[in-house]
Design a protein around this motif. Structure first.
Motif, PDB file in Angstrom:
ATOM      1  N   UNK A 188       0.807  -1.222   0.000  1.00 47.63           N
ATOM      2  CA  UNK A 188       0.000   0.000   0.000  1.00 47.63           C
ATOM      3  C   UNK A 188       0.839   1.271   0.000  1.00 47.63           C
ATOM      4  N   UNK A 189       2.145   1.150   0.277  1.00 46.67           N
ATOM      5  CA  UNK A 189       2.997   2.337   0.282  1.00 46.67           C
ATOM      6  C   UNK A 189       3.133   2.936  -1.110  1.00 46.67           C
ATOM      7  N   UNK A 246       1.516  11.367 -15.550  1.00 46.06           N
ATOM      8  CA  UNK A 246       0.150  11.698 -15.955  1.00 46.06           C
ATOM      9  C   UNK A 246      -0.896  11.256 -14.937  1.00 46.06           C
ATOM     10  N   UNK A 247      -0.627  10.174 -14.215  1.00 49.27           N
ATOM     11  CA  UNK A 247      -1.633   9.607 -13.332  1.00 49.27           C
ATOM     12  C   UNK A 247      -1.415   9.940 -11.857  1.00 49.27           C
ATOM     13  N   UNK A 248      -0.244  10.514 -11.535  1.00 49.72           N
ATOM     14  CA  UNK A 248       0.060  10.822 -10.134  1.00 49.72           C
ATOM     15  C   UNK A 248       0.781  12.160 -10.058  1.00 49.72           C
ATOM     16  N   UNK A 249       0.640  12.835  -8.914  1.00 47.87           N
ATOM     17  CA  UNK A 249       1.402  14.058  -8.707  1.00 47.87           C
ATOM     18  C   UNK A 249       2.818  13.683  -8.270  1.00 47.87           C
ATOM     19  N   UNK A 250       3.744  14.613  -8.451  1.00 46.11           N
ATOM     20  CA  UNK A 250       5.130  14.377  -8.040  1.00 46.11           C
ATOM     21  C   UNK A 250       5.219  14.132  -6.542  1.00 46.11           C
ATOM     22  N   UNK A 251       4.392  14.838  -5.759  1.00 44.46           N
ATOM     23  CA  UNK A 251       4.411  14.673  -4.309  1.00 44.46           C
ATOM     24  C   UNK A 251       3.941  13.273  -3.910  1.00 44.46           C
ATOM     25  N   UNK A 252       2.907  12.753  -4.604  1.00 42.98           N
ATOM     26  CA  UNK A 252       2.412  11.407  -4.305  1.00 42.98           C
ATOM     27  C   UNK A 252       3.513  10.368  -4.439  1.00 42.98           C
ATOM     28  N   UNK A 253       4.363  10.530  -5.448  1.00 39.65           N
ATOM     29  CA  UNK A 253       5.444   9.573  -5.684  1.00 39.65           C
ATOM     30  C   UNK A 253       6.600   9.803  -4.717  1.00 39.65           C
ATOM     31  N   UNK A 254       7.020  11.063  -4.578  1.00 40.49           N
ATOM     32  CA  UNK A 254       8.237  11.377  -3.818  1.00 40.49           C
ATOM     33  C   UNK A 254       8.116  11.094  -2.324  1.00 40.49           C
ATOM     34  N   UNK A 255       6.900  11.142  -1.783  1.00 37.21           N
ATOM     35  CA  UNK A 255       6.750  10.959  -0.348  1.00 37.21           C
ATOM     36  C   UNK A 255       6.696   9.487   0.057  1.00 37.21           C
ATOM     37  N   UNK A 256       6.672   8.579  -0.901  1.00 40.70           N
ATOM     38  CA  UNK A 256       6.590   7.161  -0.575  1.00 40.70           C
ATOM     39  C   UNK A 256       7.947   6.606  -0.175  1.00 40.70           C
ATOM     40  N   UNK A 299      21.693  13.797  -2.082  1.00 41.14           N
ATOM     41  CA  UNK A 299      20.451  13.722  -2.853  1.00 41.14           C
ATOM     42  C   UNK A 299      19.291  13.225  -2.000  1.00 41.14           C
ATOM     43  N   UNK A 300      19.555  12.237  -1.147  1.00 40.88           N
ATOM     44  CA  UNK A 300      18.470  11.619  -0.396  1.00 40.88           C
ATOM     45  C   UNK A 300      18.108  12.426   0.846  1.00 40.88           C
ATOM     46  N   UNK A 301      19.124  12.872   1.609  1.00 40.65           N
ATOM     47  CA  UNK A 301      18.872  13.452   2.930  1.00 40.65           C
ATOM     48  C   UNK A 301      19.184  14.949   3.040  1.00 40.65           C
ATOM     49  N   UNK A 352      11.848   6.840  -1.877  1.00 42.96           N
ATOM     50  CA  UNK A 352      12.980   7.336  -1.096  1.00 42.96           C
ATOM     51  C   UNK A 352      14.041   6.269  -0.847  1.00 42.96           C
ATOM     52  N   UNK A 353      13.607   5.021  -0.617  1.00 45.37           N
ATOM     53  CA  UNK A 353      14.552   3.973  -0.246  1.00 45.37           C
ATOM     54  C   UNK A 353      14.978   3.089  -1.409  1.00 45.37           C
ATOM     55  N   UNK A 354      14.196   3.060  -2.487  1.00 44.00           N
ATOM     56  CA  UNK A 354      14.490   2.151  -3.590  1.00 44.00           C
ATOM     57  C   UNK A 354      14.834   2.898  -4.876  1.00 44.00           C
ATOM     58  N   UNK A 355      13.930   3.743  -5.349  1.00 46.34           N
ATOM     59  CA  UNK A 355      14.113   4.348  -6.668  1.00 46.34           C
ATOM     60  C   UNK A 355      15.112   5.499  -6.677  1.00 46.34           C
ATOM     61  N   UNK A 356      15.021   6.395  -5.705  1.00 42.07           N
ATOM     62  CA  UNK A 356      15.917   7.554  -5.697  1.00 42.07           C
ATOM     63  C   UNK A 356      17.385   7.164  -5.601  1.00 42.07           C
ATOM     64  N   UNK A 357      17.772   6.214  -4.728  1.00 45.85           N
ATOM     65  CA  UNK A 357      19.181   5.799  -4.709  1.00 45.85           C
ATOM     66  C   UNK A 357      19.646   5.205  -6.035  1.00 45.85           C
ATOM     67  N   UNK A 358      18.717   4.664  -6.819  1.00 40.25           N
ATOM     68  CA  UNK A 358      19.068   4.115  -8.131  1.00 40.25           C
ATOM     69  C   UNK A 358      19.022   5.175  -9.230  1.00 40.25           C
ATOM     70  N   UNK A 359      18.712   6.419  -8.849  1.00 43.70           N
ATOM     71  CA  UNK A 359      18.585   7.518  -9.808  1.00 43.70           C
ATOM     72  C   UNK A 359      17.485   7.235 -10.831  1.00 43.70           C
ATOM     73  N   UNK A 360      16.362   6.711 -10.341  1.00 43.74           N
ATOM     74  CA  UNK A 360      15.207   6.412 -11.180  1.00 43.74           C
ATOM     75  C   UNK A 360      14.088   7.382 -10.836  1.00 43.74           C
TER      76      UNK A 360
END
Length: 375
Positions: free
Chosen positions: A78-79, A99-109, A313-315, A113-121
């Protein structure tokens, strides 16, 4: 990229017979269409379990991807609003993050933060390959900020492949349905080059990988006796107390926060043990047991160079915060840090409180464990 004819990819797809062959398919898909990371996953809708998941990323070290997968196991389905939407109902065509989500909806998950951002995705496009009363199978394509989001023109050749891909999935749908043969957790810990074990709440070791076996045989701080970890006296008391608290918290798992599901022990200046309680449904669906504790040993002396740019980048650490974190990863005390940089101990503590706030941690051991996930 243009309208690339995916002849090579379809030829590889035609050869898929065994469950491990899907990684080979994703590898060629990434190469042909210049995709940073692709994932083929399935959710068994009858038991609401992640029943299949393989991924491939170009220029990403395999053990690091396995570590990412382990992090993902600890997170809730559900995260991620994208996955939640993908399995809630059938939909037509591509679902794009932008198109289907706001940037905030994605970035706050946590998954970002723990999976995609460290991979630069950053960008993702997903499509349902199968959605019926039993399973939902999804193909997700992810790209970096530099690469940019995939356009409709770029996605068209992949869309043209879907009938063949769907036919292959129907042909081998037993790969994607939940069963004890497709349990992800047990397979995952065997792939990771880090000491990991699965234990129950009374401390019995249910499964451990080769690195954990070697650690027990060669480390003076613990050994394995009658399927149980045995520590030095003080650590044994702490270990038992942690399991007792996790068992007590297990009865209220629906309202647990991270600190109530995770315990960290410092076994030595370069050896940490993290105990993660997996909630009953998740343990049952991923490991086939309920409830279980994921025991992860982390050895600081095997870590690589301090990843300053990644932590920035992360913190968003300041220069001083970077110095403190680097010293903590080198097992230095706050007094030693104060002496090294010729600053007051209270000043170090104030910076540490800022670091706690940025990392959403509350203790030094919890902070170090979090930082070690990225080095």
């Amino acid at each position: 990229m243009g309208l690339v004819k995916p002849n090579t990819v379809t030829a590889i797809l035609d050869k898929v017979q065994h469950i491990d062959d899907w990684v080979m398919f994703l590898e060629h898909l990434n190469h042909t269409f210049n995709i940073q990371l692709s994932q083929l996953l399935a959710v068994d809708l009858e038991v609401q379990a992640l029943s299949f998941s393989v991924h491939h990323g170009l220029n990403i070290e395999a053990n690091y991807l396995n570590q990412v997968a382990l992090t993902n196991v600890r997170l809730e389905i559900d995260d991620d609003p994208r996955l939640r939407k993908s399995i809630s109902e059938p939909f037509q065509g591509w679902m794009h993050d932008s198109q289907h989500f706001t940037e905030q909806e994605i970035n706050q998950t946590q998954v970002y933060q723990q999976v995609l951002q460290p991979l630069n995705i950053q960008f993702g496009s997903a499509i349902q390959l199968i959605y019926d009363n039993k399973i939902c199978v999804i193909l997700a394509l992810l790209t970096s900020p530099h690469r940019g989001a995939l356009s409709s023109l770029e996605l068209q050749p992949i869309y043209d492949m879907l009938p063949m891909l769907q036919q292959k999935i129907y042909q081998h749908r037993h790969h994607f349905e939940y069963s004890t043969r497709t349990l992800l957790g047990s397979q995952l810990i065997q792939k990771i080059k880090q000491p990991i074990a699965i234990i129950n709440l009374n401390g019995t070791v249910l499964e451990l990988n080769d690195d954990a076996k070697n650690l027990c045989e060669n480390n003076p701080h613990l050994y394995l006796h009658q399927r149980r970890f045995t520590f030095t006296a003080n650590h044994q008391i702490q270990f038992t107390q942690h399991l007792f608290e996790l068992e007590r918290n297990y009865n209220y798992y629906q309202t647990l926060d991270y600190t109530q599901r995770t315990k960290t022990m410092v076994l030595d200046h370069d050896l940490f043990l993290t105990l993660d309680l997996l909630i009953p449904e998740k343990a049952h669906k991923i490991f086939g047991l309920r409830p279980v504790v994921l025991a992860t040993f982390t050895c600081l002396k095997h870590k690589t160079q301090y990843p300053r740019e990644l932590y920035t980048q992360i913190f968003m650490f300041t220069n001083v915060e970077h110095k403190i974190c680097e010293q903590l990863l080198n097992a230095k005390t706050l007094k030693e840090i104060s002496y090294t940089f010729n600053i007051q101990l209270d000043t170090v503590r104030k910076h540490l409180q800022s670091i706690f706030a940025k990392t959403k941690t509350h203790r030094q051991s919890e902070l170090v464990q979090l930082l070690m996930k990225f080095v």
